[in-house]
Design a protein around this motif. Structure first.
Motif, PDB file in Angstrom:
ATOM      1  N   LEU A 289       0.797  -1.225   0.000  1.00 10.89           N
ATOM      2  CA  LEU A 289       0.000   0.000   0.000  1.00 10.89           C
ATOM      3  C   LEU A 289       0.830   1.277   0.000  1.00 10.89           C
ATOM      4  N   ASN A 290       2.093   1.180   0.340  1.00 13.25           N
ATOM      5  CA  ASN A 290       2.928   2.372   0.502  1.00 13.25           C
ATOM      6  C   ASN A 290       3.005   3.180  -0.797  1.00 13.25           C
ATOM      7  N   PRO A 291       2.534   4.427  -0.792  1.00 15.93           N
ATOM      8  CA  PRO A 291       2.526   5.224  -2.027  1.00 15.93           C
ATOM      9  C   PRO A 291       3.914   5.505  -2.578  1.00 15.93           C
ATOM     10  N   SER A 292       4.946   5.498  -1.699  1.00 12.35           N
ATOM     11  CA  SER A 292       6.302   5.783  -2.162  1.00 12.35           C
ATOM     12  C   SER A 292       6.895   4.635  -2.961  1.00 12.35           C
ATOM     13  N   LEU A 293       6.219   3.483  -2.951  1.00 13.16           N
ATOM     14  CA  LEU A 293       6.722   2.316  -3.678  1.00 13.16           C
ATOM     15  C   LEU A 293       5.941   2.057  -4.952  1.00 13.16           C
ATOM     16  N   LYS A 294       5.097   2.978  -5.369  1.00 15.06           N
ATOM     17  CA  LYS A 294       4.237   2.751  -6.527  1.00 15.06           C
ATOM     18  C   LYS A 294       4.970   2.841  -7.859  1.00 15.06           C
ATOM     19  N   ASP A 295       6.266   3.175  -7.815  1.00 14.63           N
ATOM     20  CA  ASP A 295       7.034   3.192  -9.060  1.00 14.63           C
ATOM     21  C   ASP A 295       7.120   1.805  -9.659  1.00 14.63           C
ATOM     22  N   ASP A 296       7.037   0.808  -8.793  1.00 16.13           N
ATOM     23  CA  ASP A 296       7.071  -0.574  -9.264  1.00 16.13           C
ATOM     24  C   ASP A 296       5.675  -0.925  -9.780  1.00 16.13           C
ATOM     25  N   SER A 297       5.573  -1.187 -11.080  1.00 21.10           N
ATOM     26  CA  SER A 297       4.257  -1.410 -11.698  1.00 21.10           C
ATOM     27  C   SER A 297       3.556  -2.642 -11.159  1.00 21.10           C
ATOM     28  N   GLN A 298       4.324  -3.639 -10.720  1.00 22.92           N
ATOM     29  CA  GLN A 298       3.704  -4.832 -10.130  1.00 22.92           C
ATOM     30  C   GLN A 298       4.401  -5.099  -8.799  1.00 22.92           C
ATOM     31  N   SER A 299       3.928  -4.437  -7.747  1.00 28.28           N
ATOM     32  CA  SER A 299       4.611  -4.486  -6.462  1.00 28.28           C
ATOM     33  C   SER A 299       4.637  -5.881  -5.860  1.00 28.28           C
ATOM     34  N   ILE A 300       3.654  -6.722  -6.189  1.00 29.35           N
ATOM     35  CA  ILE A 300       3.640  -8.076  -5.653  1.00 29.35           C
ATOM     36  C   ILE A 300       4.903  -8.819  -6.065  1.00 29.35           C
ATOM     37  N   ARG A 301       5.368  -8.575  -7.282  1.00 26.26           N
ATOM     38  CA  ARG A 301       6.579  -9.230  -7.780  1.00 26.26           C
ATOM     39  C   ARG A 301       7.824  -8.859  -6.981  1.00 26.26           C
ATOM     40  N   SER A 302       7.815  -7.708  -6.365  1.00 25.32           N
ATOM     41  CA  SER A 302       9.031  -7.193  -5.726  1.00 25.32           C
ATOM     42  C   SER A 302       9.185  -7.622  -4.275  1.00 25.32           C
ATOM     43  N   ILE A 303       8.229  -8.385  -3.741  1.00 27.41           N
ATOM     44  CA  ILE A 303       8.275  -8.791  -2.328  1.00 27.41           C
ATOM     45  C   ILE A 303       8.458 -10.303  -2.223  1.00 27.41           C
ATOM     46  N   LEU A 304       9.430 -10.708  -1.418  1.00 28.64           N
ATOM     47  CA  LEU A 304       9.667 -12.131  -1.167  1.00 28.64           C
ATOM     48  C   LEU A 304       9.587 -12.386   0.334  1.00 28.64           C
ATOM     49  N   ALA A 305       8.658 -13.249   0.751  1.00 26.16           N
ATOM     50  CA  ALA A 305       8.512 -13.624   2.157  1.00 26.16           C
ATOM     51  C   ALA A 305       8.894 -15.086   2.318  1.00 26.16           C
ATOM     52  N   LEU A 306       9.820 -15.354   3.234  1.00 23.04           N
ATOM     53  CA  LEU A 306      10.340 -16.709   3.407  1.00 23.04           C
ATOM     54  C   LEU A 306      10.038 -17.238   4.797  1.00 23.04           C
ATOM     55  N   THR A 307       9.611 -18.501   4.849  1.00 25.48           N
ATOM     56  CA  THR A 307       9.341 -19.187   6.114  1.00 25.48           C
ATOM     57  C   THR A 307      10.107 -20.511   6.117  1.00 25.48           C
ATOM     58  N   PHE A 308       9.945 -21.282   7.189  1.00 22.57           N
ATOM     59  CA  PHE A 308      10.654 -22.562   7.269  1.00 22.57           C
ATOM     60  C   PHE A 308       9.748 -23.760   6.994  1.00 22.57           C
ATOM     61  N   THR A 309       8.447 -23.584   7.115  1.00 26.22           N
ATOM     62  CA  THR A 309       7.537 -24.711   6.899  1.00 26.22           C
ATOM     63  C   THR A 309       6.400 -24.294   5.979  1.00 26.22           C
ATOM     64  N   ASN A 310       5.826 -25.276   5.296  1.00 23.67           N
ATOM     65  CA  ASN A 310       4.671 -25.013   4.431  1.00 23.67           C
ATOM     66  C   ASN A 310       3.489 -24.481   5.236  1.00 23.67           C
ATOM     67  N   LYS A 311       3.346 -24.983   6.457  1.00 23.29           N
ATOM     68  CA  LYS A 311       2.250 -24.537   7.312  1.00 23.29           C
ATOM     69  C   LYS A 311       2.371 -23.042   7.606  1.00 23.29           C
ATOM     70  N   SER A 312       3.592 -22.597   7.925  1.00 21.32           N
ATOM     71  CA  SER A 312       3.808 -21.175   8.222  1.00 21.32           C
ATOM     72  C   SER A 312       3.546 -20.319   6.991  1.00 21.32           C
ATOM     73  N   ALA A 313       3.959 -20.807   5.818  1.00 22.64           N
ATOM     74  CA  ALA A 313       3.722 -20.066   4.580  1.00 22.64           C
ATOM     75  C   ALA A 313       2.229 -19.931   4.314  1.00 22.64           C
ATOM     76  N   PHE A 314       1.487 -21.014   4.539  1.00 25.53           N
ATOM     77  CA  PHE A 314       0.034 -20.988   4.341  1.00 25.53           C
ATOM     78  C   PHE A 314      -0.622 -20.007   5.307  1.00 25.53           C
ATOM     79  N   GLU A 315      -0.196 -20.021   6.574  1.00 23.65           N
ATOM     80  CA  GLU A 315      -0.778 -19.127   7.576  1.00 23.65           C
ATOM     81  C   GLU A 315      -0.503 -17.663   7.234  1.00 23.65           C
ATOM     82  N   MET A 316       0.719 -17.379   6.745  1.00 24.20           N
ATOM     83  CA  MET A 316       1.049 -16.002   6.406  1.00 24.20           C
ATOM     84  C   MET A 316       0.227 -15.528   5.205  1.00 24.20           C
ATOM     85  N   LYS A 317       0.088 -16.390   4.198  1.00 25.02           N
ATOM     86  CA  LYS A 317      -0.735 -16.025   3.046  1.00 25.02           C
ATOM     87  C   LYS A 317      -2.180 -15.755   3.467  1.00 25.02           C
ATOM     88  N   ALA A 318      -2.703 -16.623   4.318  1.00 22.45           N
ATOM     89  CA  ALA A 318      -4.081 -16.458   4.782  1.00 22.45           C
ATOM     90  C   ALA A 318      -4.255 -15.142   5.537  1.00 22.45           C
TER      91      ALA A 318
END
Length: 505
Positions: A40-69
């Motif tokens: 949502l940060n307006p200062s980062l809107k230069d990136d046309s597809q901001s979702i592509r620019s973020i990488l979130a890493l976890t240690f388990t599939n369960k944690s990844a699922f919980e974070m996405k949810a």
């Protein structure tokens, strides 16, 4: 301080945000909220597809699922204006937008997620490394369609069997196995009929250690004769000790010494030595005296046993290392032929790409079809040095171009040391990146436990209680006349205090 209060800190870039949090204090919430703020940060809107620019890493599939949810739950609440005022203020104030603006952006982001869900990069670190290797497979001798396997023991066993077969016609290889058997029979005092089973266990252990820490093995300069001489000397000392045992010697010790000497004619396994030799004082009943000769003999045996442990610990694997190096060469040939890579190898293989400069960060982003500018890492206390090595150059590049690194964890919960987890990274990473606007947060409000449990926890881990415990430990050792007393200085107490700073909730 609560998660909401911590989120109110103004978000500036580049930034390294370090969040220490105990169990139940909202780590997943904090990670998901950070992800939303980046979107949502307006200062980062230069990136046309901001979702592509973020990488979130976890240690388990369960944690990844919980974070996405949790991220999707945030977006839904924002889009339909269902978020409570406290959360809304904490989430939006640092990035300077209104609820109406957030609602409109949330709808757009949800639409973008539906159309480009594959760019919603919340995944395990192993999955990301797998993707990284897939993009650069040819650089590590594999095809783009290589397969990940878990049956590494079967491949190692096949390679070991092949090496044994070669030894029947190769005198040099046969000598290596004779070296192993001499060590196995005379130094370790093994009597099994099937040493191959023990050898396979050693080879598998060395394989996992090699891939966990990323280093090649080197043999020690100590030879078996040195160990045999040291053990022979100790056996002679024990025989001499047996001759001067006084009245009042503990019967259990006397029997264990007799049994040990009877079985250990030529050598012995250090694990078979009686635990009595761990004691500083000779085991004798109260009221009986220990002569100066006996005390000196006891101290000499304990000193030589300690030196033997240190010497053997750096040399006992020499024969196994020599065999492993040959087996590993056959293993690599077989793996390459079958175009397979094994799960424990992922981080080690990825490390080759950066160590040998096979790939630049820019080329890596090209092959991943994404350029990450913001990294979020969960359970950072369990990240290994090798895993961080594979992420470091990418995070450094992101920070140098106005990106961010956000990692969360609890040093008290570091439980993966056996697979290379390095809790020291928690501090060393922020120190190495100190030029990039480092901020430290502590999540101290427990959302999971009842009040009485929290109060009990606070009492146990209070600084005053920790200091009291350490002082009592010192006094106990002084009263027992311990020779190697551990004294905690001011600097040590500060380290202990910093480790348990988030235990107060």
């Amino acid at each position: 301080m609560s998660v909401e209060e911590k989120l109110k800190t103004i978000v500036e870039f580049p930034e390294v945000r370090v969040v220490e949090a105990s169990a139940g204090s909202g780590k997943t919430y904090a990670l998901a909220a950070r992800y939303i703020q980046l979107l949502l940060n307006p200062s980062l809107k230069d990136d046309s597809q901001s979702i592509r620019s973020i990488l979130a890493l976890t240690f388990t599939n369960k944690s990844a699922f919980e974070m996405k949810a949790r991220i999707l739950e945030f977006l839904k609440s924002l889009a339909f204006k269902k978020m409570n005022d406290v959360e809304l203020k904490a989430l939006l104030d640092p990035i300077g937008i209104t609820e109406e603006q957030a609602s409109q952006e949330a709808f757009k982001i949800m639409d973008d997620l539906i159309r480009h869900y594959n760019f919603f990069q919340v995944q395990t670190i192993d999955k990301f490394i797998n993707a990284l290797l897939s993009g650069c497979a040819f650089k590590i001798g594999l095809t783009a369609n290589f397969k990940i396997r878990t049956n590494v023991k079967e491949y190692l066993q096949y390679s070991l069997d092949d090496f044994i077969d070669q030894a029947t016609n190769d005198a040099g290889f046969r000598q290596i196995f004779e070296y192993f058997l001499d060590n196995y029979l005379y130094l370790e005092n093994r009597i099994g009929w099937f040493p191959k089973e023990d050898l396979l266990i050693l080879v598998c252990d060395l394989f996992y250690q090699h891939n966990t820490y990323g280093f090649d093995f080197q043999e020690s300069s100590i030879i078996p004769d040195d160990l045999l001489k040291a053990k022979t000397k100790i056996l002679k000392q024990m025989y001499s000790l047996k001759e001067i045992l006084p009245e009042g010697t503990h019967k259990v010790f006397r029997r264990s010494l007799d049994k040990f000497l009877e079985k250990s004619r030529r050598g012995f396994d250090i694990d078979s030595v009686s635990d009595y030799f761990l004691r500083e004082e000779f085991p004798i009943k109260k009221g009986n005296d220990v002569s100066d000769v006996l005390e000196k003999s006891w101290d000499n045996i304990r000193t030589d046993l300690r030196q033997l442990c240190e010497t053997e610990s750096v040399s006992v694997f020499n024969p196994a290392i020599r065999i492993f190096n040959h087996v590993f060469e056959g293993f690599k040939e077989l793996s390459s032929k079958n175009d397979v890579l094994f799960l424990p190898e992922l981080n080690k293989k990825a490390g080759y790409l950066f160590d040998a400069e096979y790939v630049t960060v820019q080329e890596l982003y090209y092959r991943l079809a994404s350029r990450f500018r913001h990294y979020l890492i969960d359970e950072f206390q369990d990240t290994s040095t090798l895993q961080w090595h594979n992420l470091e150059k990418m995070t450094e590049e992101a920070l140098s171009t106005g990106g961010s690194l956000f990692y969360v964890g609890d040093r008290k919960q570091a439980i993966y040391g056996f697979r290379g987890g390095e809790v020291g990274l928690f501090d060393s990473v922020k120190n190495n990146f100190s030029v990039f606007n480092v901020k430290n947060d502590f999540l101290s409000k427990n959302w999971r436990s009842h009040r009485h449990i929290v109060e009990f926890n606070n009492e146990v881990f209070s600084i005053s209680n920790l200091k009291r415990f350490l002082k009592q430990k010192e006094m106990f050792e002084l009263e027992k006349n311990k020779k190697d007393i551990v004294i905690f200085g001011v600097e040590d107490l500060e380290k202990v205090s910093s480790l348990f700073v988030t235990a107060q909730q």
